[in-house]
Design a protein around this motif. Structure first.
Motif, short mmCIF file in Angstrom:
data_model
loop_
_atom_site.label_atom_id
_atom_site.label_comp_id
_atom_site.label_asym_id
_atom_site.label_seq_id
_atom_site.Cartn_x
_atom_site.Cartn_y
_atom_site.Cartn_z
N HIS A 23 -7.68 -13.16 -51.17
CA HIS A 23 -8.44 -11.95 -50.83
C HIS A 23 -8.42 -11.67 -49.33
N VAL A 24 -8.07 -12.66 -48.53
CA VAL A 24 -8.14 -12.52 -47.08
C VAL A 24 -6.75 -12.44 -46.44
N ILE A 25 -5.89 -13.38 -46.74
CA ILE A 25 -4.60 -13.48 -46.04
C ILE A 25 -3.72 -12.25 -46.24
N PRO A 26 -3.51 -11.77 -47.48
CA PRO A 26 -2.66 -10.56 -47.62
C PRO A 26 -3.22 -9.34 -46.88
N ALA A 27 -4.53 -9.17 -46.89
CA ALA A 27 -5.12 -8.02 -46.19
C ALA A 27 -4.90 -8.12 -44.69
N LEU A 28 -5.08 -9.31 -44.13
CA LEU A 28 -4.83 -9.50 -42.70
C LEU A 28 -3.35 -9.30 -42.38
N ASP A 29 -2.48 -9.84 -43.24
CA ASP A 29 -1.04 -9.67 -43.01
C ASP A 29 -0.63 -8.21 -43.04
N ARG A 30 -1.14 -7.45 -44.01
CA ARG A 30 -0.79 -6.03 -44.09
C ARG A 30 -1.22 -5.29 -42.82
N HIS A 33 0.99 -6.39 -39.86
CA HIS A 33 2.33 -5.85 -40.08
C HIS A 33 2.37 -4.37 -39.70
N ARG A 34 1.36 -3.62 -40.16
CA ARG A 34 1.30 -2.19 -39.86
C ARG A 34 1.13 -1.94 -38.36
N LEU A 35 0.21 -2.68 -37.73
CA LEU A 35 -0.08 -2.48 -36.31
C LEU A 35 1.08 -2.90 -35.41
N LEU A 42 0.46 -12.15 -39.57
CA LEU A 42 -0.43 -13.18 -39.05
C LEU A 42 -0.07 -14.55 -39.62
N SER A 43 0.25 -14.62 -40.91
CA SER A 43 0.52 -15.91 -41.56
C SER A 43 1.79 -16.59 -41.04
N THR A 44 2.64 -15.86 -40.32
CA THR A 44 3.87 -16.48 -39.82
C THR A 44 3.60 -17.43 -38.66
N ARG A 45 2.36 -17.56 -38.26
CA ARG A 45 2.03 -18.60 -37.27
C ARG A 45 2.25 -19.97 -37.88
N MET A 46 2.24 -20.07 -39.23
CA MET A 46 2.46 -21.35 -39.91
C MET A 46 3.74 -21.35 -40.74
N LEU A 47 4.03 -20.25 -41.41
CA LEU A 47 5.19 -20.16 -42.29
C LEU A 47 5.93 -18.85 -42.05
N PRO A 48 7.25 -18.85 -42.19
CA PRO A 48 7.97 -17.56 -42.11
C PRO A 48 7.49 -16.64 -43.23
N GLY A 49 7.56 -15.35 -42.99
CA GLY A 49 7.09 -14.42 -44.01
C GLY A 49 7.86 -13.12 -44.02
N VAL A 50 7.81 -12.47 -45.17
CA VAL A 50 8.38 -11.14 -45.37
C VAL A 50 7.32 -10.27 -46.02
N VAL A 51 7.53 -8.97 -45.97
CA VAL A 51 6.76 -8.06 -46.81
C VAL A 51 7.76 -7.57 -47.85
N LEU A 52 7.51 -7.95 -49.08
CA LEU A 52 8.36 -7.56 -50.21
C LEU A 52 7.87 -6.23 -50.76
N THR A 53 8.79 -5.28 -50.91
CA THR A 53 8.47 -4.03 -51.59
C THR A 53 9.35 -3.96 -52.83
N LEU A 67 4.41 -12.06 -48.15
CA LEU A 67 4.67 -13.36 -48.78
C LEU A 67 5.26 -14.35 -47.80
N ALA A 68 4.89 -15.61 -47.95
CA ALA A 68 5.60 -16.67 -47.24
C ALA A 68 6.99 -16.75 -47.86
N CYS A 69 7.95 -17.16 -47.06
CA CYS A 69 9.31 -17.27 -47.58
C CYS A 69 10.02 -18.44 -46.91
#
Length: 156
Positions: A23-30, A33-35, A42-53, A67-69
């Protein structure tokens, strides 16, 4: 591995994390990502990540999910459908099964991809690599009756 990474891994293996994080991490990441114009999560501070569409399996509408990837040496990505160790496959996995052509936002670039659900020995190899990459996936799988889905994304 540094102390901070070990601490985050320990916390992310807990059931409390599994209840709160989705409930928290995806909202912060979105938001990040937008800004950042698509350049940061934000989550890429620990793991690489993508936004999957991907195209929604039921709605047919575009669905974007941070998503982490696991980036692969050949330029593809491995996605792990852990759903933070919660029951039920995450919706994005069903979307990719029905509509494998998708797009990822990776380091500020939109990349068209084709997804493939891994099975058999290929999945087993990828799962071992995923556990090496992020050991909490083992705790997630141990809590579940379902097998965590793994996808390989290749650039189109």
């Amino acid at each position: 591995m540094d102390r901070r990474t070990r601490l985050v891994q320990k916390i992310s293996s807990t059931r409390t994390f599994a209840r709160i994080a989705p409930h928290v991490i995806p909202a912060l990441d979105r938001t990040v990502h937008r800004l950042s114009g698509g350049k940061a999560l934000l989550s890429t501070r620990m793991l690489p990540g993508v936004v999957l569409t991907a195209t929604g399996a039921r709605s047919g509408l575009p669905r974007s999910t941070p998503l982490a990837c696991m980036p692969q040496d050949d330029g593809g990505w491995l996605l792990i459908g852990s759903n933070f160790g919660r029951p039920g496959h995450p919706a994005w996995t069903g979307n990719l099964i029905k509509n494998p052509e998708a797009e990822v936002s990776w380091r500020g670039r939109d990349v068209p991809v084709r997804a493939r659900l891994l099975t058999g020995e290929e999945r087993a190899r990828a799962w071992r690599a995923a556990l090496e990459f992020w050991p909490p996936y083992a705790a997630y799988q141990a809590r579940l009756e379902r097998e965590i889905r793994l996808f390989r994304l290749d650039r189109r």
